[in-house]
Design a protein around this motif. Structure first.
Motif, PDB file in Angstrom:
ATOM      1  N   GLU A 171      21.644  96.330   6.863  1.00 23.04           N
ATOM      2  CA  GLU A 171      21.536  97.592   6.648  1.00 23.04           C
ATOM      3  C   GLU A 171      19.915  97.449   6.781  1.00 23.04           C
ATOM      4  OE1 GLU A 171      22.964  97.982   2.534  1.00 23.04           O
ATOM      5  OE2 GLU A 171      24.983  98.562   3.357  1.00 23.04           O
ATOM      6  N   SER A 172      19.153  96.605   6.609  1.00 25.35           N
ATOM      7  CA  SER A 172      17.742  96.553   6.699  1.00 25.35           C
ATOM      8  C   SER A 172      17.204  96.709   8.142  1.00 25.35           C
ATOM      9  CB  SER A 172      17.123  95.258   5.843  1.00 25.35           C
ATOM     10  OG  SER A 172      17.592  94.070   6.593  1.00 25.35           O
ATOM     11  N   HIS A 173      17.894  96.564   9.016  1.00 24.51           N
ATOM     12  CA  HIS A 173      17.651  96.433  10.481  1.00 24.51           C
ATOM     13  C   HIS A 173      17.418  97.793  11.286  1.00 24.51           C
ATOM     14  CE1 HIS A 173      17.588  95.305  14.743  1.00 24.51           C
ATOM     15  NE2 HIS A 173      17.343  94.069  14.197  1.00 24.51           N
ATOM     16  N   LEU A 174      16.650  97.835  12.044  1.00 21.25           N
ATOM     17  CA  LEU A 174      16.200  99.278  12.507  1.00 21.25           C
ATOM     18  C   LEU A 174      17.406  99.783  13.385  1.00 21.25           C
ATOM     19  CD1 LEU A 174      12.674  98.408  13.874  1.00 21.25           C
ATOM     20  CD2 LEU A 174      13.155  99.736  12.048  1.00 21.25           C
ATOM     21  N   LYS A 175      18.225  99.039  13.756  1.00 25.19           N
ATOM     22  CA  LYS A 175      19.319  99.330  14.721  1.00 25.19           C
ATOM     23  C   LYS A 175      20.644  99.847  13.819  1.00 25.19           C
ATOM     24  CE  LYS A 175      17.160  98.677  18.621  1.00 25.19           C
ATOM     25  NZ  LYS A 175      16.782  99.789  19.319  1.00 25.19           N
ATOM     26  N   PHE A 176      20.398  99.683  12.634  1.00 23.82           N
ATOM     27  CA  PHE A 176      21.722  99.847  11.711  1.00 23.82           C
ATOM     28  C   PHE A 176      22.104 101.166  11.895  1.00 23.82           C
ATOM     29  CE2 PHE A 176      23.638 101.115   7.532  1.00 23.82           C
ATOM     30  CZ  PHE A 176      24.697 100.264   7.680  1.00 23.82           C
ATOM     31  N   ALA A 177      21.031 102.108  12.183  1.00 19.70           N
ATOM     32  CA  ALA A 177      21.372 103.808  12.133  1.00 19.70           C
ATOM     33  C   ALA A 177      22.362 104.254  13.303  1.00 19.70           C
ATOM     34  CB  ALA A 177      20.305 104.439  11.941  1.00 19.70           C
ATOM     35  N   LYS A 178      22.073 103.378  14.224  1.00 23.54           N
ATOM     36  CA  LYS A 178      22.804 103.798  15.410  1.00 23.54           C
ATOM     37  C   LYS A 178      24.281 103.501  15.469  1.00 23.54           C
ATOM     38  CE  LYS A 178      21.196 103.345  19.442  1.00 23.54           C
ATOM     39  NZ  LYS A 178      20.417 102.836  20.906  1.00 23.54           N
ATOM     40  N   ASN A 179      25.149 104.394  16.005  1.00 22.13           N
ATOM     41  CA  ASN A 179      26.701 104.276  15.797  1.00 22.13           C
ATOM     42  C   ASN A 179      27.183 103.343  16.832  1.00 22.13           C
ATOM     43  OD1 ASN A 179      27.117 106.027  13.763  1.00 22.13           O
ATOM     44  ND2 ASN A 179      26.916 107.702  15.086  1.00 22.13           N
ATOM     45  N   HIS A 246      37.610  88.322  14.775  1.00 16.52           N
ATOM     46  CA  HIS A 246      37.021  87.771  13.691  1.00 16.52           C
ATOM     47  C   HIS A 246      36.752  88.795  12.874  1.00 16.52           C
ATOM     48  CE1 HIS A 246      35.087  84.396  11.524  1.00 16.52           C
ATOM     49  NE2 HIS A 246      34.326  85.314  11.420  1.00 16.52           N
ATOM     50  N   THR A 247      36.232  90.039  13.184  1.00 17.01           N
ATOM     51  CA  THR A 247      35.788  91.066  12.539  1.00 17.01           C
ATOM     52  C   THR A 247      37.083  91.628  11.549  1.00 17.01           C
ATOM     53  OG1 THR A 247      36.119  92.759  14.010  1.00 17.01           O
ATOM     54  CG2 THR A 247      33.991  91.592  14.042  1.00 17.01           C
ATOM     55  N   LEU A 248      38.254  91.586  12.114  1.00 17.77           N
ATOM     56  CA  LEU A 248      39.233  92.164  11.273  1.00 17.77           C
ATOM     57  C   LEU A 248      39.461  91.451   9.810  1.00 17.77           C
ATOM     58  CD1 LEU A 248      42.148  92.321  14.042  1.00 17.77           C
ATOM     59  CD2 LEU A 248      40.148  93.953  13.214  1.00 17.77           C
ATOM     60  N   ASP A 249      39.171  90.255   9.486  1.00 18.10           N
ATOM     61  CA  ASP A 249      39.138  89.441   8.295  1.00 18.10           C
ATOM     62  C   ASP A 249      37.722  89.715   7.382  1.00 18.10           C
ATOM     63  OD1 ASP A 249      41.605  88.632   8.979  1.00 18.10           O
ATOM     64  OD2 ASP A 249      41.021  86.799   9.830  1.00 18.10           O
ATOM     65  N   LEU A 250      36.659  90.369   7.706  1.00 21.13           N
ATOM     66  CA  LEU A 250      35.474  90.439   7.146  1.00 21.13           C
ATOM     67  C   LEU A 250      35.911  91.605   5.960  1.00 21.13           C
ATOM     68  CD1 LEU A 250      32.866  91.085   9.750  1.00 21.13           C
ATOM     69  CD2 LEU A 250      33.275  88.924   8.652  1.00 21.13           C
ATOM     70  N   LYS A 251      35.320  91.366   4.837  1.00 21.65           N
ATOM     71  CA  LYS A 251      35.190  92.218   3.598  1.00 21.65           C
ATOM     72  C   LYS A 251      34.800  93.557   4.072  1.00 21.65           C
ATOM     73  CE  LYS A 251      31.175  90.262   1.711  1.00 21.65           C
ATOM     74  NZ  LYS A 251      30.532  89.501   0.294  1.00 21.65           N
ATOM     75  N   GLU A 252      35.373  94.594   3.333  1.00 25.62           N
ATOM     76  CA  GLU A 252      34.949  95.959   3.720  1.00 25.62           C
ATOM     77  C   GLU A 252      33.493  96.172   3.875  1.00 25.62           C
ATOM     78  OE1 GLU A 252      36.025 100.394   2.140  1.00 25.62           O
ATOM     79  OE2 GLU A 252      36.989  98.704   1.234  1.00 25.62           O
ATOM     80  N   SER A 253      32.587  95.531   2.774  1.00 24.60           N
ATOM     81  CA  SER A 253      31.071  95.947   2.878  1.00 24.60           C
ATOM     82  C   SER A 253      30.705  95.354   4.193  1.00 24.60           C
ATOM     83  CB  SER A 253      30.596  95.228   1.683  1.00 24.60           C
ATOM     84  OG  SER A 253      30.678  93.841   1.603  1.00 24.60           O
ATOM     85  N   ASP A 254      30.951  94.239   4.448  1.00 27.81           N
ATOM     86  CA  ASP A 254      30.388  93.679   5.889  1.00 27.81           C
ATOM     87  C   ASP A 254      31.011  94.426   7.087  1.00 27.81           C
ATOM     88  OD1 ASP A 254      29.000  91.658   4.686  1.00 27.81           O
ATOM     89  OD2 ASP A 254      30.584  89.929   4.736  1.00 27.81           O
ATOM     90  N   GLN A 255      32.066  94.911   7.016  1.00 26.15           N
ATOM     91  CA  GLN A 255      32.890  95.785   8.115  1.00 26.15           C
ATOM     92  C   GLN A 255      31.743  97.031   8.401  1.00 26.15           C
ATOM     93  OE1 GLN A 255      36.875  96.709   7.945  1.00 26.15           O
ATOM     94  NE2 GLN A 255      37.459  94.538   8.394  1.00 26.15           N
ATOM     95  N   LEU A 256      31.295  97.244   7.378  1.00 19.17           N
ATOM     96  CA  LEU A 256      30.316  98.814   7.629  1.00 19.17           C
ATOM     97  C   LEU A 256      28.977  98.337   8.536  1.00 19.17           C
ATOM     98  CD1 LEU A 256      30.362 100.081   3.824  1.00 19.17           C
ATOM     99  CD2 LEU A 256      31.650 101.088   5.903  1.00 19.17           C
ATOM    100  N   LYS A 257      28.972  96.976   8.447  1.00 23.13           N
ATOM    101  CA  LYS A 257      27.673  96.680   9.222  1.00 23.13           C
ATOM    102  C   LYS A 257      27.806  96.319  10.733  1.00 23.13           C
ATOM    103  CE  LYS A 257      26.043  94.687   4.818  1.00 23.13           C
ATOM    104  NZ  LYS A 257      25.905  93.319   4.215  1.00 23.13           N
ATOM    105  N   LEU A 258      29.433  96.428  11.291  1.00 20.00           N
ATOM    106  CA  LEU A 258      29.359  96.209  12.620  1.00 20.00           C
ATOM    107  C   LEU A 258      29.302  97.304  13.341  1.00 20.00           C
ATOM    108  CD1 LEU A 258      32.921  94.446  11.756  1.00 20.00           C
ATOM    109  CD2 LEU A 258      30.913  93.511  12.335  1.00 20.00           C
ATOM    110  N   LYS A 259      28.992  97.085  14.615  1.00 24.81           N
ATOM    111  CA  LYS A 259      28.548  98.242  15.596  1.00 24.81           C
ATOM    112  C   LYS A 259      29.247  97.715  17.065  1.00 24.81           C
ATOM    113  CE  LYS A 259      25.701 100.137  12.840  1.00 24.81           C
ATOM    114  NZ  LYS A 259      25.731 101.358  12.251  1.00 24.81           N
ATOM    115  N   HIS A 260      29.916  98.830  17.471  1.00 28.27           N
ATOM    116  CA  HIS A 260      30.295  98.781  18.941  1.00 28.27           C
ATOM    117  C   HIS A 260      29.455  98.787  19.986  1.00 28.27           C
ATOM    118  CE1 HIS A 260      34.927  98.479  18.443  1.00 28.27           C
ATOM    119  NE2 HIS A 260      34.681  99.223  17.340  1.00 28.27           N
ATOM    120  N   PHE A 261      29.630  98.266  21.025  1.00 24.63           N
ATOM    121  CA  PHE A 261      28.613  98.459  22.075  1.00 24.63           C
ATOM    122  C   PHE A 261      29.202  99.631  22.904  1.00 24.63           C
ATOM    123  CE2 PHE A 261      27.594  93.815  21.967  1.00 24.63           C
ATOM    124  CZ  PHE A 261      26.217  93.950  22.099  1.00 24.63           C
TER     125      PHE A 261
END
Length: 313
Positions: A171-179, A246-261
């Motif tokens: 969340e602290s990263h500059l690119k976090f706001a991008k979908n 691998h991302t399917l098993d992440l906890k919900e709070s971590d999945q919110l930090k995932l970004k697609h290309f």
């Protein structure tokens, strides 16, 4: 000469040691040596140069070993023909899987496979790509699951699925706001990588080389597991890339930090690979069908850009 004698020759050629070859063939060293000597006497040539340490093949010995591999493989094919005729799917089957696929894919299909084909004795090894290729070539694996294409002349590849790269951005990263992210959004100096030897690492390096703004600096933090990379990212030490499954098993709070290309999404191609002689092809096909069945609907990405898993300098 006999098939067994040829198998002894192949063992010595591989291990370059009579004692070790005998152990691998489950016979005594004198027995193995005597049988190889019989072939040499019958042909009136020397297959091995015993004066060198380790033992080396002679020039004619190299040609004999090449032919011996063909003969032993064709002899093994006789059992395949019988099994196919009888509709029998069973016996020992040695499967290699790369480390970045093993923990996600194996639990998805293993239980289904052993229930459907109880007569198959699966022997599964977690191996890196280089180890898999070597073991397929020397006959110590029947098949493997790995990232492709590998550009190996004697190995056949059947694609199982395409798995996109996902970007894990704290969340602290500059690119976090991008979908969605583009390759140009990657700053190679802050990407957390797996250790050298993982083809997923090489895939990321190949992906980053497409970015004209990439730095020439070396990556400073590397780890042996995705879990560690995620923890490091959460500590603000950078971002990391993960394979989709691998991302399917992440906890919900971590999945919110995932970004697609953005599409076409950079992805890796995961295939079932095996020697082109296609020994035990009935089991290979059973394995392919089982994996395809459990993956149907779980991972359906088609508009992708396949990133090579091969190390490029």
């Amino acid at each position: 000469m006999t098939i067994t004698q040829l198998q002894y020759v192949l063992a010595v050629a591989e291990y370059k040691n009579f004692t070790l070859a005998a152990e691998k063939c489950f016979v005594t060293q004198p027995t193995l040596s005597m049988q190889i000597q019989k072939i040499e006497e019958e042909l009136d040539i020397q297959i091995f140069d015993r004066s060198k340490k380790p033992i080396q093949l002679t020039e004619i010995g190299q040609k004999i070993v090449t032919q011996a591999k063909n003969i032993v493989n064709e002899a093994d094919r006789i059992q395949d023909i019988v099994d196919l005729q009888k509709g029998f799917i069973g016996g020992e089957f040695r499967l290699g899987i790369i480390p970045t696929v093993m923990p996600t894919l194996l639990p998805m299909f293993l239980n289904n496979f052993i229930k459907k084909y109880p007569k198959v004795k699966l022997i599964i090894e977690e191996l890196n790509t280089a180890e898999i290729i070597a073991k397929l070539k020397n006959g110590h694996l029947d098949a493997a699951i790995a990232a492709t294409p590998l550009q190996e002349e004697k190995i056949k590849e059947i694609v199982l699925y395409y798995e996109p790269f996902m970007v894990y951005v704290p969340e602290s990263h500059l690119k976090f706001a991008k979908n969605e992210l583009e390759i140009d959004d990657l700053n190679v100096d802050e990407i957390l990588l797996l250790q050298d030897g993982h083809c997923f690492r090489d895939g990321i390096l190949n992906l980053c080389k497409r970015n004209a703004q990439s730095s020439e600096n070396k990556f400073q933090i590397e780890s042996g597991s995705f879990e560690t990379l995620i923890k490091l990212a959460n500590e603000g030490l950078g971002i990391t890339l993960l394979p989709y499954l691998h991302t399917l098993d992440l906890k919900e709070s971590d999945q919110l930090k995932l970004k697609h290309f953005v599409e076409p999404k950079p992805a890796r191609e995961i295939s079932l690979i095996f020697p082109k002689n296609e020994l035990k092809i009935h089991i290979i096909e059973a394995l392919r069908q089982t994996i395809s069945g459990v993956l149907r609907g779980a991972i359906t990405f088609h508009n992708v850009d396949i990133i090579s898993p091969l190390h490029k300098k």
